[in-house]
Motif scaffolding. Structure first.
Motif, PDB file in Angstrom:
ATOM      1  N   GLY A 168    -121.722  33.767  24.015  1.00 16.71           N
ATOM      2  CA  GLY A 168    -122.667  32.941  23.274  1.00 16.71           C
ATOM      3  C   GLY A 168    -122.068  31.840  22.429  1.00 16.71           C
ATOM      4  N   GLU A 169    -120.749  31.663  22.477  1.00 14.89           N
ATOM      5  CA  GLU A 169    -120.150  30.579  21.713  1.00 14.89           C
ATOM      6  C   GLU A 169    -118.943  30.034  22.449  1.00 14.89           C
ATOM      7  OE1 GLU A 169    -118.969  32.053  17.891  1.00 14.89           O
ATOM      8  OE2 GLU A 169    -117.275  33.130  18.695  1.00 14.89           O
ATOM      9  N   ARG A 193    -122.416  27.384  18.863  1.00 16.56           N
ATOM     10  CA  ARG A 193    -123.338  28.389  19.378  1.00 16.56           C
ATOM     11  C   ARG A 193    -124.719  27.742  19.491  1.00 16.56           C
ATOM     12  NH1 ARG A 193    -123.616  33.904  19.628  1.00 16.56           N
ATOM     13  NH2 ARG A 193    -121.558  34.140  18.683  1.00 16.56           N
TER      14      ARG A 193
END
Length: 105
Positions: free
Chosen positions: A39-40, A82
């Motif tokens: 997610g990042e 993110r």
């Protein structure tokens, strides 16, 4: 959008996000950020994917951040990005058009 009017208090935020995504570089950056494992993603992993300068990448990332599409967190000398899932869901919901138009009475 196809099922109800966009609330006037939400129009500014949504329009700014769509405008930010209207640039091909920012759209590609957003795709890379949103699909990143965990997610990042680090800016150090974003920059090599483009044939433009680091400052130009930074400008595009700032536009995405200012529009609310991403958050940024500095860790030592790197910045990690993110995607803001809640805003992405709102944009997606606006574009979700049913196959059959709603019946109006």
């Amino acid at each position: 959008m196809a099922q109800s009017r966009v609330p006037s208090e939400a129009v500014g935020t949504l329009a700014q996000a769509f405008k930010a995504l209207g640039d091909p570089i920012r759209l590609q950056l957003m795709s890379m950020i949103a699909s990143a494992p965990g997610g990042e993603i680090c800016v150090c992993d974003l920059t090599p994917a483009f044939e433009i300068s680091g400052p130009t990448i930074s400008h595009h990332l700032k536009v995405l951040k200012d529009s609310g599409l991403v958050t940024a967190q500095r860790r030592a000398s790197w910045v990690y990005y993110r995607a803001q899932a809640s805003l992405m869901r709102r944009l997606s919901a606006l574009l979700d058009v049913p196959d059959e138009p709603p019946v109006r009475s």
